[in-house]
Design an enzyme around this catalytic site. Structure first.
Site, PDB file in Angstrom:
ATOM      1  N   SER A 118       0.853  -1.184   0.000  1.00 49.81           N
ATOM      2  CA  SER A 118       0.000   0.000   0.000  1.00 49.81           C
ATOM      3  C   SER A 118       0.887   1.231   0.000  1.00 49.81           C
ATOM      4  CB  SER A 118      -0.903   0.038   1.238  1.00 49.81           C
ATOM      5  OG  SER A 118      -1.853  -0.988   1.221  1.00 49.81           O
ATOM      6  N   HIS A 441       2.072 -10.555   5.344  1.00 50.85           N
ATOM      7  CA  HIS A 441       2.896 -10.545   6.556  1.00 50.85           C
ATOM      8  C   HIS A 441       4.368 -10.816   6.244  1.00 50.85           C
ATOM      9  CE1 HIS A 441      -0.873 -11.766   9.149  1.00 50.85           C
ATOM     10  NE2 HIS A 441      -0.926 -10.529   8.707  1.00 50.85           N
ATOM     11  N   ASN A 475       8.156  -5.036   9.569  1.00 51.20           N
ATOM     12  CA  ASN A 475       8.111  -6.485   9.676  1.00 51.20           C
ATOM     13  C   ASN A 475       9.381  -7.154   9.172  1.00 51.20           C
ATOM     14  OD1 ASN A 475       5.505  -6.130  10.603  1.00 51.20           O
ATOM     15  ND2 ASN A 475       4.540  -6.678   8.671  1.00 51.20           N
TER      16      ASN A 475
END
Length: 505
Positions: A118, A441, A475
């Site tokens: 995004s 993820h 992440n």
């Protein structure tokens, strides 16, 4: 918001997702005199900046915010809008995200065909489900000795609660039935429980979803030394004599190029674009882009046959998570190396049943996220021959499931069938494995380590090996194989790095 780019600041943050926002918040609290500039390549799509799009009541405005988040091409129609689109395995992204145009799979490899990103103030936190479980057993980072305290601080910054859906129809029943079949042999902290969520309920009963706006908080917004620049593409981190001295940034509105000096630079784009910027800047530790870690996801749905509409029910389930939702967590264990996220239909980000009307809360979607067998060979590569829509070296994915990964998948498929039958009557003959990359993820590509041995990109405080003053966030920093949603952990690690920067300033 400001369009007058400074010549010099103390700290530059690249990326406005939860990790970048955590750096801004902690520095605002602990080093309030530090001048901070945050650059985000995407536009501001919500008010306040970084808020979750679910908080936009008007569906037309919400859809426009999602469209504007979909990268340099803007507004792709290739988004998931029906159960059929998901289950057919079509290569589509979710609203608010955009896919890699190419390079998502090398010949003979599995790849990540639906890897997505995004571009907007708030990053993926403007579109996420808000799940914030804590890592368990081997998911935990054993060399971070203050991890529990950091996770608690991440809970605070993200506004995590477990009671926002208290009293949702059938949620207690769902947890009771899951616990009866899943809790045997588990430690108390690893038993079936309410999912910790970055969401709270206002006094008027409305749900408010946390985005980066909550992480920023009043402390950052009131900090006169902090400035957020949206639609600002950082094209290079500048390094002189082994130390970062600033960045080059392009104003995507005017096309003007700027050089902004800084004592510290934090790159917190995402697990695909953070290594991209380092590579484009000539900062290329041996482990950069390696140990790419996705979480393979198995989903299934079941119906509570003995469900009857509870008093006050009568409206059909709302789209997205609503007051009739329940979200349940089955923690990861090493014996069962997957994390369970169980959401009643109106809570699922992916539609799982098409019949309507249904009793609110009676259709239950189960999802198991599987931990990856970490391999150095799973990686992102870059070259000057392939450019993305922003003109930077485009990510090329090298990714393969191992024999162990397939064994865990089979174990997860059997487990999800067992869980679905315990809750109600399964819908469909068998569970569905989502296309690789669907978890959103991605981790490991700028992984943390104890020593500079070529197997990690940064030290335990997130400072890049061999480049003083350069930190990575998000992440990608997580070095372990995880199955749980990674945002809480990445914010916890950001808190650790930000505290170190505050001390140095």
């Amino acid at each position: 918001m400001n369009r007058s780019y400074p010549a010099e600041v103390d700290v530059i943050i690249v990326g406005s997702g939860p990790a970048g926002a955590a750096y801004a918040r902690v520095l605002s609290e602990r080093a309030p005199d530090a001048r901070i500039a945050l650059f985000e390549v995407g536009p501001t799509v919500t008010d306040p900046p970084g808020a979750h799009v679910r908080n936009i009541a008007d569906p037309t405005r919400r859809a426009d915010a999602q469209r504007r988040s979909e990268g340099p091409r803007g507004g792709s129609a290739a988004t998931v809008d029906s159960p059929g689109a998901v289950k057919s395995g079509e290569r589509r992204g979710r609203p608010g995200t955009f896919l890699l145009e190419d390079g998502f799979a090398a010949d003979g490899e599995d790849g990540l065909p639906v890897a997505a990103m995004s571009s907007n103030v708030g990053g993926m936190s403007a579109h996420w489900t808000g799940a914030c479980p804590r890592p368990n057993e081997s998911e935990r980072i054993d060399f971070v000795d203050d991890l529990d305290e950091l996770l608690g601080e991440a809970d605070r910054l993200l506004g995590v609660t477990t009671d926002a859906f208290e009293g949702a129809p059938f949620s207690d029943l769902v947890r009771e039935r899951l616990a009866a079949t899943a809790d045997a042999g588990r430690e108390p902290h690893a038993r079936v429980q309410r999912m910790p969520l970055a969401v709270h309920r206002r006094a008027d009963g409305a749900l408010v979803w946390s985005g980066s706006d909550v992480v920023f908080g009043a402390e950052t917004r009131s900090n006169a030394n902090f400035t957020l620049f949206d639609e600002s593409l950082v094209t290079a981190v500048i390094v002189e004599e082994g130390r970062t001295t600033g960045v080059r940034v392009s104003d995507r509105r005017s096309g003007e190029e700027h050089e902004v000096r800084a004592r510290v630079v934090v790159v917190g784009a995402d697990a695909l674009r953070t290594p991209q910027l380092l590579w484009a800047s000539g900062i290329r530790p041996d482990a950069l882009g390696r140990y790419l870690n996705d979480q393979t996801q198995v989903v299934y749905a079941t119906r509570i046959l003995d469900a009857a509409a509870e008093p006050g029910d009568g409206a059909p389930p709302a789209a997205g998570i609503s007051a009739t939702s329940g979200v349940t967590w089955i923690p990861y264990t090493d014996a069962k190396p997957f994390h369970g996220q169980v959401m009643q239909l109106d809570a699922s980000p992916i539609p799982l049943a098409e019949d309507d009307p249904v009793v609110p809360g009676s259709i239950v979607g189960l999802g198991l996220f599987c931990a990856k067998d970490l391999r150095r060979e799973d990686r992102i590569e870059f070259s000057d021959e392939h450019l993305d829509g922003y003109g930077l070296p485009a990510p090329r994915i090298r990714y393969t499931l191992t024999t162990r990964d397939h064994e865990v998948l089979e174990q997860a498929r059997a487990e999800i069938v067992r869980l679905a039958a315990a809750v109600g009557e399964p819908l469909g003959e068998h569970p569905f494995t989502l296309p690789l990359g669907a978890s959103l993820h991605y981790q490991g590509t700028t992984r943390m380590g104890v020593t500079d041995d070529g197997e990690s990109v940064c030290d335990p405080w997130s400072e890049v090996w061999g480049t003083q003053g350069l930190y990575v966030a998000g992440n990608g920093v997580i070095p372990t194989s995880t199955a749980c949603n990674p945002t809480l952990t990445s914010v916890a690690l950001a808190v650790r790095g930000a505290r170190r920067i505050a001390e140095s300033l």
